[in-house]
Every structure is written in structure tokens, then in C-alpha cells.
Scaffold this motif. Structure first.
Motif, PDB file in Angstrom:
ATOM      1  N   LEU A 408       0.829  -1.207   0.000  1.00 13.62           N
ATOM      2  CA  LEU A 408       0.000   0.000   0.000  1.00 13.62           C
ATOM      3  C   LEU A 408       0.860   1.252   0.000  1.00 13.62           C
ATOM      4  O   LEU A 408       0.520   2.264  -0.631  1.00 13.62           O
ATOM      5  N   LYS A 409       1.988   1.207   0.720  1.00 19.44           N
ATOM      6  CA  LYS A 409       2.871   2.372   0.777  1.00 19.44           C
ATOM      7  C   LYS A 409       3.430   2.698  -0.602  1.00 19.44           C
ATOM      8  O   LYS A 409       3.504   3.870  -1.002  1.00 19.44           O
ATOM      9  N   LEU A 410       3.851   1.662  -1.325  1.00 17.93           N
ATOM     10  CA  LEU A 410       4.347   1.886  -2.686  1.00 17.93           C
ATOM     11  C   LEU A 410       3.243   2.456  -3.578  1.00 17.93           C
ATOM     12  O   LEU A 410       3.470   3.389  -4.355  1.00 17.93           O
ATOM     13  N   TRP A 411       2.071   1.895  -3.478  1.00 15.77           N
ATOM     14  CA  TRP A 411       0.941   2.305  -4.315  1.00 15.77           C
ATOM     15  C   TRP A 411       0.600   3.776  -4.083  1.00 15.77           C
ATOM     16  O   TRP A 411       0.428   4.553  -5.036  1.00 15.77           O
ATOM     17  N   PHE A 412       0.501   4.176  -2.818  1.00 19.72           N
ATOM     18  CA  PHE A 412       0.181   5.572  -2.498  1.00 19.72           C
ATOM     19  C   PHE A 412       1.284   6.503  -2.995  1.00 19.72           C
ATOM     20  O   PHE A 412       1.013   7.534  -3.607  1.00 19.72           O
ATOM     21  N   VAL A 413       2.543   6.167  -2.715  1.00 16.74           N
ATOM     22  CA  VAL A 413       3.658   7.054  -3.066  1.00 16.74           C
ATOM     23  C   VAL A 413       3.824   7.162  -4.578  1.00 16.74           C
ATOM     24  O   VAL A 413       3.999   8.263  -5.125  1.00 16.74           O
ATOM     25  N   PHE A 414       3.764   6.044  -5.279  1.00 19.42           N
ATOM     26  CA  PHE A 414       3.917   6.077  -6.734  1.00 19.42           C
ATOM     27  C   PHE A 414       2.841   6.942  -7.381  1.00 19.42           C
ATOM     28  O   PHE A 414       3.111   7.691  -8.322  1.00 19.42           O
ATOM     29  N   ARG A 415       1.617   6.827  -6.883  1.00 22.48           N
ATOM     30  CA  ARG A 415       0.511   7.548  -7.500  1.00 22.48           C
ATOM     31  C   ARG A 415       0.521   9.036  -7.139  1.00 22.48           C
ATOM     32  O   ARG A 415       0.177   9.883  -7.968  1.00 22.48           O
ATOM     33  N   MET A 416       0.912   9.358  -5.905  1.00 25.26           N
ATOM     34  CA  MET A 416       0.809  10.742  -5.451  1.00 25.26           C
ATOM     35  C   MET A 416       2.054  11.578  -5.758  1.00 25.26           C
ATOM     36  O   MET A 416       1.982  12.803  -5.787  1.00 25.26           O
ATOM     37  N   TYR A 417       3.191  10.908  -5.993  1.00 27.31           N
ATOM     38  CA  TYR A 417       4.395  11.627  -6.420  1.00 27.31           C
ATOM     39  C   TYR A 417       4.630  11.495  -7.921  1.00 27.31           C
ATOM     40  O   TYR A 417       5.129  12.422  -8.551  1.00 27.31           O
ATOM     41  N   GLY A 418       4.282  10.343  -8.471  1.00 24.83           N
ATOM     42  CA  GLY A 418       4.604  10.078  -9.867  1.00 24.83           C
ATOM     43  C   GLY A 418       6.092   9.834 -10.015  1.00 24.83           C
ATOM     44  O   GLY A 418       6.903  10.215  -9.159  1.00 24.83           O
ATOM     45  N   GLN A 419       6.479   9.213 -11.111  1.00 20.52           N
ATOM     46  CA  GLN A 419       7.901   8.961 -11.328  1.00 20.52           C
ATOM     47  C   GLN A 419       8.689  10.266 -11.401  1.00 20.52           C
ATOM     48  O   GLN A 419       9.814  10.357 -10.889  1.00 20.52           O
ATOM     49  N   SER A 420       8.101  11.290 -11.988  1.00 23.40           N
ATOM     50  CA  SER A 420       8.813  12.564 -12.132  1.00 23.40           C
ATOM     51  C   SER A 420       9.093  13.194 -10.775  1.00 23.40           C
ATOM     52  O   SER A 420      10.171  13.781 -10.559  1.00 23.40           O
ATOM     53  N   GLY A 421       8.141  13.109  -9.847  1.00 20.88           N
ATOM     54  CA  GLY A 421       8.340  13.667  -8.522  1.00 20.88           C
ATOM     55  C   GLY A 421       9.434  12.942  -7.754  1.00 20.88           C
ATOM     56  O   GLY A 421      10.251  13.569  -7.063  1.00 20.88           O
ATOM     57  N   LEU A 422       9.471  11.627  -7.859  1.00 23.78           N
ATOM     58  CA  LEU A 422      10.502  10.839  -7.181  1.00 23.78           C
ATOM     59  C   LEU A 422      11.878  11.106  -7.786  1.00 23.78           C
ATOM     60  O   LEU A 422      12.887  11.196  -7.072  1.00 23.78           O
ATOM     61  N   GLN A 423      11.931  11.225  -9.101  1.00 25.48           N
ATOM     62  CA  GLN A 423      13.202  11.543  -9.758  1.00 25.48           C
ATOM     63  C   GLN A 423      13.720  12.909  -9.315  1.00 25.48           C
ATOM     64  O   GLN A 423      14.922  13.080  -9.039  1.00 25.48           O
ATOM     65  N   ALA A 424      12.828  13.887  -9.224  1.00 25.55           N
ATOM     66  CA  ALA A 424      13.233  15.238  -8.808  1.00 25.55           C
ATOM     67  C   ALA A 424      13.777  15.220  -7.387  1.00 25.55           C
ATOM     68  O   ALA A 424      14.755  15.931  -7.074  1.00 25.55           O
ATOM     69  N   TYR A 425      13.162  14.431  -6.514  1.00 23.47           N
ATOM     70  CA  TYR A 425      13.610  14.329  -5.124  1.00 23.47           C
ATOM     71  C   TYR A 425      15.029  13.764  -5.045  1.00 23.47           C
ATOM     72  O   TYR A 425      15.891  14.300  -4.328  1.00 23.47           O
ATOM     73  N   ILE A 426      15.292  12.716  -5.795  1.00 20.97           N
ATOM     74  CA  ILE A 426      16.624  12.101  -5.787  1.00 20.97           C
ATOM     75  C   ILE A 426      17.658  13.057  -6.373  1.00 20.97           C
ATOM     76  O   ILE A 426      18.758  13.226  -5.831  1.00 20.97           O
ATOM     77  N   ARG A 427      17.327  13.706  -7.466  1.00 22.68           N
ATOM     78  CA  ARG A 427      18.264  14.648  -8.096  1.00 22.68           C
ATOM     79  C   ARG A 427      18.613  15.801  -7.154  1.00 22.68           C
ATOM     80  O   ARG A 427      19.755  16.259  -7.113  1.00 22.68           O
ATOM     81  N   LYS A 428      17.642  16.258  -6.386  1.00 19.52           N
ATOM     82  CA  LYS A 428      17.895  17.341  -5.440  1.00 19.52           C
ATOM     83  C   LYS A 428      18.923  16.912  -4.395  1.00 19.52           C
ATOM     84  O   LYS A 428      19.845  17.675  -4.061  1.00 19.52           O
ATOM     85  N   HIS A 429      18.781  15.710  -3.865  1.00 16.84           N
ATOM     86  CA  HIS A 429      19.733  15.207  -2.877  1.00 16.84           C
ATOM     87  C   HIS A 429      21.143  15.099  -3.461  1.00 16.84           C
ATOM     88  O   HIS A 429      22.133  15.438  -2.801  1.00 16.84           O
ATOM     89  N   VAL A 430      21.234  14.622  -4.689  1.00 15.88           N
ATOM     90  CA  VAL A 430      22.549  14.493  -5.334  1.00 15.88           C
ATOM     91  C   VAL A 430      23.174  15.874  -5.534  1.00 15.88           C
ATOM     92  O   VAL A 430      24.379  16.078  -5.301  1.00 15.88           O
ATOM     93  N   GLU A 431      22.367  16.845  -5.948  1.00 20.41           N
ATOM     94  CA  GLU A 431      22.867  18.212  -6.134  1.00 20.41           C
ATOM     95  C   GLU A 431      23.365  18.802  -4.823  1.00 20.41           C
ATOM     96  O   GLU A 431      24.404  19.479  -4.785  1.00 20.41           O
TER      97      GLU A 431
END
Length: 528
Positions: A408-431
Motif C-alpha cells: 500500500l505504501k508503494l501504491w500511495f507514493v507512486f501515485r501521489m508523487y509520480g515517477q517525475s516527482g521521485l526523480q526530482a527528489y533524488i536529483r535534489k539530494h545528489v545536487e
């Protein structure tokens, strides 16, 4: 027999009828004790929080958690307590009578919060991230409320089937080969384990079972005990200690493979060790490669190691506990090249993919290797359609029988962030990590100790280990930021990881200012 009045007091039971008279109680003692116990239970109501109060308290708890997370940066990130602090703050035994919710919550602030290391703080830079997000927290609440234990498909079809689909979704996000996905013609599939440690252990045990069967088929006269005694596994000298621990639990020896100048295992080194062990009569059967080691976030060369393992019939498991989340970004996906040679692959969405603990994603290329090692079918777990080939029973895929509804956690997060939102979060940490690296490089008193690939920076003051140990000790004592060390080539090194969901540029700048100020004071004392 315990007096009913005593039971009422001890277990917090509210009676719906008056207590029996002494004569009645004396008579009841002469009756069958088991029947009397049942009668007592049937005429009592356990004091509990009803639905109306749960609604009210639940909203209060959501506010409490939201306030905590919104204001977490103002708290001391590392607690100022001594071991054993808590025992003296609470009673020595559980209460006999029920207590109020208000009193319990007051004690959260009085007893728990002073001893908390605040992992979600933007000042937390230790270990690796421990992800959380509001959608994941809500999904976890739903999972707890539904209360299903999904050990078989029949125990909760939705729990099983959503996990299968979510693991396929995630596998597709990582561009895993189709062999690892359940919804294809491949023989593999994904499963949610509790931790990467569990995944490594499961892979090692499955590999051990497969190796024993393989040797026994070619040499039926050879005893299982003799085969066991000759099995040998391998992992990097930079690998997490959980790999060595898996070997201890699995009863097999593990050899540590030396790394190159980038802290990576190369095929040439492993090949030499395998040849030596085979010549000595050992049976190489398992290699755990690491993508993103704990000390320095180094990457073993699986494009070289994979073909070697395949040729030697060695099970290759990939542990990408931290780094794996980054592979959803196209620019970091090449770090996973070579996964097609692996037998199993694992990473932790609960580290860096905004899914709170616990949620460790594991895939196998051939699910029968995993299931065959642990399958047991007692009659009480059998059900219709079990052998239809249409269902998955995850009780065969891991150590525990019972399973929470973690997908359920994956389902909620994937749908409410979308792949683009998760990618942006990771890129921010790397920056942010790159910004910290740049600041370190500009200060000639410091040195970078390993290549900065993702969100971890390994650095140290130029000088002795004792100097760096003193710096870390002072940081920990003050509790404004939290770091942990590692050893690289025998040297004491500081690790600065970007961890918090709310970490911003100003937090990284504040951390560096704090580090440099403490370093100046320390160097002044050192040279005086």
C-alpha cells in the motif's frame, strides 16, 4: 482460580452485571473452571477506545505527527541522554488499571522525545536516508487498520496481488530485464522483504540449497554434510556487515574480496580467488555484489563480475540498498548495467524513495530457486486454486510467515508523487551532496576521500585519525548535526549523507559552517 474481582481489576475489565455475592463465588469455584472462565469473559466488556474516540484521537495524532515533522529542524538532532535513562522515568511494571490517553501522550513528550535521534531532521547526515512522506504514513495507517496478515493469497487476495503488481511497477521504473518481472513470460518476480539484510540472507540460503542439489546430482554418494563443509561465498571487503552475518546464519564461509583504488571489486580479483578455492577442494556458490557500499557508496563492476559468476555457476546477488532508488533516474541507470547477469537483486525503497520503513524490494530471476528452498504446505494453509499457477504465496519467499500490507505504501507514493516527482527528489539530494563536496574542496584543510556519485560525501581533516575522531566527538556532543564515520584504507573518515526529505541548501551550508568552526577551534588547540 483467580478471583473474578481480581481479574476485573488486573485486566481493566468493565462488568456489565454486578459482582456475584461471596456465596455465589464460592459455588462457582466448585464448577468446571474452564466453563466458568468462558462465562466470565462472556459477561464482561473490555475497556477500550471506541470508534468515536478513535476518530478524535486519530486526528489529534495526525496533528501531532505533522507538527513534529514541520518543526523537527528546531530540535537537537542527537539526544543528550545516558544509557539506561528511560527505565527510571516509567514504572517498573505495567499498570493494573487503565490509564488515560492524555497521560500516555504526555509521556511521549516526557519520556520518548528526549531519547530520540531525529532521523527525519534536515540536520541528520548519518548512515543513509530513512525515507518518509505523508502519503506513505497514511498508507501505513491504512495497513494497520485493515490488519490483514497476507501469508497466502487466500489470507488476503488484495494484499498478495497488489504486492506483485507494485513490484512489477517498480521493476519497470528501474528498467529491470523482463526475466525479473512476474507479469511477463519470465520465471522471476518481486517480493517485499523487511530489510536488505533479509534479502541477502534469503538469496544466500536459496543459493546454498541450489548448490547442494547440483553437487548431489553429479555425485549422489557425497553426503550433504560434506558438501556443506566445502561451500564458500564471496563479497567485497567494503560490503555491509549483514552479508557476513548471512554467512554466519547460513553456516557457510565468506571470503572478503579486495577492492581497487575506487573501492570496487573487479572480476580479475574474484576470478583468482575462485580458482584458488576450487583447487583446494572448495565449492564457490555465492557472490554478493554491492552497488553503493555503506562506507563510500562505491560500485562493484558487475558488468565484469556477472559473466564470471555465470560461467562458474555462482549465484550473483546484488545489494543496492541505498543506491537502488537512484536507478529510476535515466542518468543514474547505467550504474545498474550488468543486472542481467544477476540471479537476485535488492534495494530499499525505505531508504530513498519516500516510502517509510519497512519496505525492501527484492527480485529473483527464477522464483522456483527461492520457493523451492523454503516451501512447506501444512494442511491449515492449503486452499482452492493453490496449485493453479495463477496465485503467489509470499510465505515461501521470505523468513516470516505473516506479512503486513506493505505494498500500500508503494501504491500511495507512486501515485501521489509520480515517477517525475521521485526523480526530482533524488536529483535534489545528489545536487546538495555536490554542493557540500565543492565547499569541502575549497577548504585546503580538508580532503575528499572517495568519489561522490550520489548523495554521500566522504571527507576528513588532513592530519591524524585522532584529530578527525575529536572533531566527530565534538559534533556529536553538541548535537546540532549528526554524522557517523567509516574506515577507508585504514583511515578514519567522516561521512556526510543527505538524508532528510526537507533538507535544503541552507541546511547544508549551516552544517558546513558548523564543521569548519569546530575544526578551527580544534586545530587551534592542537597547535597551541
Amino acid at each position: 482460580m483467580v478471583d473474578v474481582g481480581t481479574q476485573t481489576k488486573r485486566f481493566g475489565i468493565r462488568r456489565s452485571t454486578p459482582l456475584a455475592s461471596p456465596e455465589q463465588r464460592t459455588a462457582s469455584r466448585r464448577s468446571d473452571s474452564k466453563a466458568n472462565c468462558c462465562f466470565t469473559c462472556l459477561t464482561c466488556n473490555i475497556v477500550t477506545m471506541d470508534a468515536a474516540e478513535f476518530r478524535r484521537r486519530g486526528k489529534e495524532m495526525v496533528d501531532y505527527v505533522a507538527d513534529y515533522l514541520e518543526n523537527i529542524e528546531h530540535r537537537r538532532v542527537y539526544p543528550d541522554v545516558e544509557p539506561g535513562y528511560l527505565r527510571s522515568m516509567i514504572p517498573s511494571e505495567a499498570p493494573l488499571e487503565p490509564e488515560s490517553y492524555e497521560d500516555v501522550l504526555k509521556d511521549v513528550d516526557r519520556v520518548i522525545m528526549p531519547g530520540m535521534t531525529h532521523w527525519q531532521s534536515p540536520h541528520f547526515h548519518a548512515y543513509f536516508p530513512s525515507a518518509t512522506s505523508y502519503p506513505a504514513l497514511l498508507a501505513d495507517m491504512l495497513s494497520g487498520g485493515l490488519g490483514c496478515i497476507g501469508f497466502t493469497w487466500a489470507a488476503s487476495p488484495a494484499c498478495t496481488e497488489l504486492e506483485t503488481v507494485m513490484m512489477d511497477w517498480l521493476g519497470q521504473m528501474l528498467q529491470l530485464p523482463e526475466d525479473f518481472l512476474a507479469g511477463t513470460k519470465g520465471q522471476g518476480g518481486g517480493v517485499i522483504q523487511g530489510t536488505a539484510s533479509e534479502a541477502t540472507l534469503m538469496a544466500l540460503l536459496a543459493a546454498r540449497c541450489k548448490a547442494v542439489k547440483c553437487v548431489h546430482e553429479s555425485d549422489p554418494q557425497r553426503s550433504e554434510a560434506d558438501i556443506f563443509s566445502k561451500l564458500i561465498a564471496y563479497t567485497s571487503e567494503e560490503a555491509h556487515s549483514s552479508v557476513e552475518r548471512a554467512g554466519l546464519i547460513g553456516g557457510v564461509g565468506i571470503r572478503m574480496v579486495a577492492t581497487d583504488e575506487h573501492f570496487s571489486v573487479r572480476a580479475e580479483t574474484l576470478e583468482k580467488m575462485v580458482a584458488e578455492d576450487k583447487a583446494a577442494g572448495f565449492i564457490p556458490f555465492f557472490f554478493c555484489a554491492t552497488l553503493g557500499t555503506t562506507p563510500s557508496c562505491a560500485f562493484d563492476k558487475i558488468t565484469e563480475l556477472g559473466p564470471l559468476c555465470n560461467a562458474e555457476n555462482i549465484w550473483m546477488h546484488i545489494d543496492a540498498a541505498y543506491a537502488g532508488s537512484s536507478f529510476i533516474c535515466p542518468e543514474f541507470r547505467p550504474l545498474l548495467d550488468g543486472v542481467e547477469f544477476a540471479d537476485s537483486f535488492n534495494f530499499n525503497p525505505h531508504k530513498w524513495l519516500l516510502v517509510n520503513f519497512d519496505c525492501s524490494a527484492m527480485w529473483v530471476k527464477k522464483r522456483t530457486d527461492l520457493i523451492g528452498a523454503f516451501k512447506l504446505d501444512p494442511v491449515y494453509l492449503k486452499y482452492d486454486n493453490q496449485e493453479s499457477g495463477l496465485v503467489t504465496d509470499y510465505r515461501h519467499w521470505g523468513i516470516p510467515l505473516g506479512r503486513r500490507f506493505r505494498s500500500l505504501k508503494l501504491w500511495f507514493v507512486f501515485r501521489m508523487y509520480g515517477q517525475s516527482g521521485l526523480q526530482a527528489y533524488i536529483r535534489k539530494h545528489v545536487e546538495l551532496a555536490k554542493v557540500f563536496e565543492t565547499m569541502v574542496k575549497k577548504d585546503k584543510r580538508f580532503e575528499i576521500c572517495a568519489e561522490v556519485v550520489l548523495g554521500l560525501v566522504c571527507f576528513r581533516l588532513k592530519g591524524s585519525d585522532e584529530l578527525n575522531e575529536a572533531l566527530l566527538k565534538e559534533m556529536t556532543h553538541l548535537g546540532r548535526i549528526h554524522l557517523v564515520p567509516c574506515k577507508l584504507r585504514g583511515r578514519f573518515v567522516l561521512r556526510f549523507a543527505i538524508c532528510g526529505r526537507t533538507t535544503e541548501l541552507r541546511h547544508v551550508q549551516e552544517a558546513w559552517t558548523h564543521i569548519t568552526e569546530l575544526s578551527s577551534e580544534l586545530l587551534l588547540k592542537h597547535h597551541s
